[in-house]
Scaffold this motif. Structure first.
Motif, PDB file in Angstrom:
ATOM      1  N   CYS A  22       0.864  -1.173   0.000  1.00 15.82           N
ATOM      2  CA  CYS A  22       0.000   0.000   0.000  1.00 15.82           C
ATOM      3  C   CYS A  22       0.906   1.231   0.000  1.00 15.82           C
ATOM      4  CB  CYS A  22      -0.903  -0.012   1.225  1.00 15.82           C
ATOM      5  SG  CYS A  22      -1.829   1.506   1.510  1.00 15.82           S
ATOM      6  N   VAL A  23       0.788   2.008  -1.047  1.00 14.62           N
ATOM      7  CA  VAL A  23       1.589   3.229  -1.172  1.00 14.62           C
ATOM      8  C   VAL A  23       0.719   4.432  -0.847  1.00 14.62           C
ATOM      9  CG1 VAL A  23       2.972   4.655  -2.699  1.00 14.62           C
ATOM     10  CG2 VAL A  23       3.033   2.167  -2.926  1.00 14.62           C
ATOM     11  N   ALA A  24       1.255   5.312  -0.027  1.00 15.18           N
ATOM     12  CA  ALA A  24       0.534   6.517   0.371  1.00 15.18           C
ATOM     13  C   ALA A  24       1.118   7.744  -0.305  1.00 15.18           C
ATOM     14  CB  ALA A  24       0.611   6.693   1.887  1.00 15.18           C
ATOM     15  N   SER A  25       0.248   8.665  -0.657  1.00 16.91           N
ATOM     16  CA  SER A  25       0.706   9.940  -1.200  1.00 16.91           C
ATOM     17  C   SER A  25       0.961  10.909  -0.054  1.00 16.91           C
ATOM     18  CB  SER A  25      -0.353  10.512  -2.146  1.00 16.91           C
ATOM     19  OG  SER A  25      -1.532  10.823  -1.422  1.00 16.91           O
ATOM     20  N   GLY A  26       1.640  11.990  -0.361  1.00 11.30           N
ATOM     21  CA  GLY A  26       1.832  13.041   0.622  1.00 11.30           C
ATOM     22  C   GLY A  26       3.048  12.854   1.497  1.00 11.30           C
ATOM     23  N   ARG A  27       3.165  13.735   2.494  1.00 14.05           N
ATOM     24  CA  ARG A  27       4.355  13.775   3.337  1.00 14.05           C
ATOM     25  C   ARG A  27       4.089  13.404   4.788  1.00 14.05           C
ATOM     26  NH1 ARG A  27       7.303  19.403   1.313  1.00 14.05           N
ATOM     27  NH2 ARG A  27       7.450  18.844  -0.888  1.00 14.05           N
ATOM     28  N   THR A  28       2.910  12.860   5.065  1.00 10.40           N
ATOM     29  CA  THR A  28       2.570  12.572   6.457  1.00 10.40           C
ATOM     30  C   THR A  28       2.590  11.085   6.781  1.00 10.40           C
ATOM     31  OG1 THR A  28       0.197  12.454   5.956  1.00 10.40           O
ATOM     32  CG2 THR A  28       1.100  14.619   6.551  1.00 10.40           C
ATOM     33  N   PHE A  29       3.060  10.270   5.849  1.00  4.96           N
ATOM     34  CA  PHE A  29       3.005   8.821   6.052  1.00  4.96           C
ATOM     35  C   PHE A  29       3.680   8.405   7.357  1.00  4.96           C
ATOM     36  CE2 PHE A  29       2.547   4.496   4.807  1.00  4.96           C
ATOM     37  CZ  PHE A  29       3.703   3.834   5.171  1.00  4.96           C
ATOM     38  N   SER A  30       4.855   8.936   7.612  1.00  6.77           N
ATOM     39  CA  SER A  30       5.608   8.511   8.797  1.00  6.77           C
ATOM     40  C   SER A  30       4.977   8.965  10.107  1.00  6.77           C
ATOM     41  CB  SER A  30       7.044   9.027   8.708  1.00  6.77           C
ATOM     42  OG  SER A  30       7.062  10.445   8.726  1.00  6.77           O
ATOM     43  N   THR A  31       3.993   9.824  10.045  1.00  8.88           N
ATOM     44  CA  THR A  31       3.321  10.300  11.259  1.00  8.88           C
ATOM     45  C   THR A  31       2.075   9.489  11.585  1.00  8.88           C
ATOM     46  OG1 THR A  31       1.803  11.868  10.206  1.00  8.88           O
ATOM     47  CG2 THR A  31       4.052  12.642  10.654  1.00  8.88           C
ATOM     48  N   ARG A  32       1.784   8.506  10.747  1.00  3.45           N
ATOM     49  CA  ARG A  32       0.520   7.774  10.891  1.00  3.45           C
ATOM     50  C   ARG A  32       0.705   6.300  11.188  1.00  3.45           C
ATOM     51  NH1 ARG A  32      -3.676  10.851   8.355  1.00  3.45           N
ATOM     52  NH2 ARG A  32      -2.863  12.622   7.165  1.00  3.45           N
ATOM     53  N   VAL A  33      -0.050   5.804  12.163  1.00  2.00           N
ATOM     54  CA  VAL A  33      -0.201   4.363  12.300  1.00  2.00           C
ATOM     55  C   VAL A  33      -0.915   3.858  11.048  1.00  2.00           C
ATOM     56  CG1 VAL A  33      -1.446   2.562  13.565  1.00  2.00           C
ATOM     57  CG2 VAL A  33      -0.257   4.387  14.812  1.00  2.00           C
ATOM     58  N   MET A  34      -0.444   2.742  10.528  1.00  2.00           N
ATOM     59  CA  MET A  34      -1.062   2.138   9.352  1.00  2.00           C
ATOM     60  C   MET A  34      -1.615   0.769   9.720  1.00  2.00           C
ATOM     61  SD  MET A  34      -0.708   4.380   6.972  1.00  2.00           S
ATOM     62  CE  MET A  34      -1.187   3.404   5.543  1.00  2.00           C
ATOM     63  N   ALA A  35      -2.697   0.398   9.054  1.00  2.00           N
ATOM     64  CA  ALA A  35      -3.339  -0.883   9.358  1.00  2.00           C
ATOM     65  C   ALA A  35      -3.851  -1.540   8.088  1.00  2.00           C
ATOM     66  CB  ALA A  35      -4.490  -0.667  10.343  1.00  2.00           C
ATOM     67  N   TRP A  36      -4.012  -2.851   8.196  1.00  2.00           N
ATOM     68  CA  TRP A  36      -4.668  -3.632   7.152  1.00  2.00           C
ATOM     69  C   TRP A  36      -5.955  -4.217   7.717  1.00  2.00           C
ATOM     70  CZ3 TRP A  36      -3.318  -3.862   2.129  1.00  2.00           C
ATOM     71  CH2 TRP A  36      -2.019  -3.527   1.763  1.00  2.00           C
ATOM     72  N   PHE A  37      -6.994  -4.169   6.906  1.00  2.00           N
ATOM     73  CA  PHE A  37      -8.264  -4.790   7.203  1.00  2.00           C
ATOM     74  C   PHE A  37      -8.629  -5.675   6.015  1.00  2.00           C
ATOM     75  CE2 PHE A  37      -9.956  -2.557  10.960  1.00  2.00           C
ATOM     76  CZ  PHE A  37      -9.007  -1.552  11.086  1.00  2.00           C
ATOM     77  N   ARG A  38      -9.575  -6.578   6.237  1.00  2.00           N
ATOM     78  CA  ARG A  38     -10.047  -7.382   5.119  1.00  2.00           C
ATOM     79  C   ARG A  38     -11.549  -7.603   5.237  1.00  2.00           C
ATOM     80  NH1 ARG A  38      -7.526 -13.437   6.445  1.00  2.00           N
ATOM     81  NH2 ARG A  38      -8.923 -13.938   8.205  1.00  2.00           N
ATOM     82  N   GLN A  39     -12.162  -7.847   4.094  1.00  2.00           N
ATOM     83  CA  GLN A  39     -13.591  -8.117   4.074  1.00  2.00           C
ATOM     84  C   GLN A  39     -13.875  -9.216   3.065  1.00  2.00           C
ATOM     85  OE1 GLN A  39     -16.179  -4.728   3.390  1.00  2.00           O
ATOM     86  NE2 GLN A  39     -17.878  -5.780   4.379  1.00  2.00           N
ATOM     87  N   ALA A  40     -14.403 -10.310   3.572  1.00  2.00           N
ATOM     88  CA  ALA A  40     -14.791 -11.430   2.723  1.00  2.00           C
ATOM     89  C   ALA A  40     -16.239 -11.246   2.295  1.00  2.00           C
ATOM     90  CB  ALA A  40     -14.616 -12.733   3.485  1.00  2.00           C
ATOM     91  N   PRO A  41     -16.632 -11.873   1.192  1.00  2.00           N
ATOM     92  CA  PRO A  41     -18.018 -11.745   0.718  1.00  2.00           C
ATOM     93  C   PRO A  41     -19.023 -12.146   1.797  1.00  2.00           C
ATOM     94  CG  PRO A  41     -16.670 -12.796  -0.944  1.00  2.00           C
ATOM     95  CD  PRO A  41     -15.816 -12.686   0.280  1.00  2.00           C
TER      96      PRO A  41
END
Length: 126
Positions: A22-41
């Motif tokens: 997952c690539v993020a735009s902008g300059r605030t990436f390092s200031t943010r907790v990042m997470a993965w979620f998933r959704q099955a049908p």
């Protein structure tokens, strides 16, 4: 405004591995907790993993510990999810999410995504 773009999904056999990004735009990436979620049908979206701003702390859904690994590269504005020993029940759309700047991860129920990606499909065949 932050845009999140996932990639790397696809079809894999049970027992195989896949790494999604997952690539993020902008300059605030390092200031943010990042997470993965998933959704099955037909199912609700569920938490998969999260990673602290520096990458020094990681958090996983109990059922996925030991098979999935989250990591990040702040120089590349990218968060990864390495998925090993995949099972058919891992089939879902996987989405990354970015928390508000300078927030700390306090658990999946408290995670309030500031931005979401569009998702990438992961299909595990039996």
């Amino acid at each position: 405004q932050v845009q999140l773009v996932e990639s790397g999904g696809g079809l894999v056999q049970a027992g195989g591995s896949l790494r999604i990004s997952c690539v993020a735009s902008g300059r605030t990436f390092s200031t943010r907790v990042m997470a993965w979620f998933r959704q099955a049908p037909g199912k609700e979206r569920e938490f998969v993993a999260a990673i602290s701003r520096s990458g020094g702390s990681t958090y996983y859904a109990d059922s996925l510990k030991g098979r999935f690994t989250i990591s990040r590269d702040n120089a590349k504005n990218t968060v990864y999810l390495q998925m090993d020993s995949l099972k058919p029940e891992d089939t879902a759309v996987y989405s990354c999410a970015a928390d508000r700047p300078w927030s700390d991860f306090r658990g999946p129920d408290a995670f309030s995504a500031n931005y979401w990606g569009q998702g990438t499909q992961v299909t595990v065949s039996s």
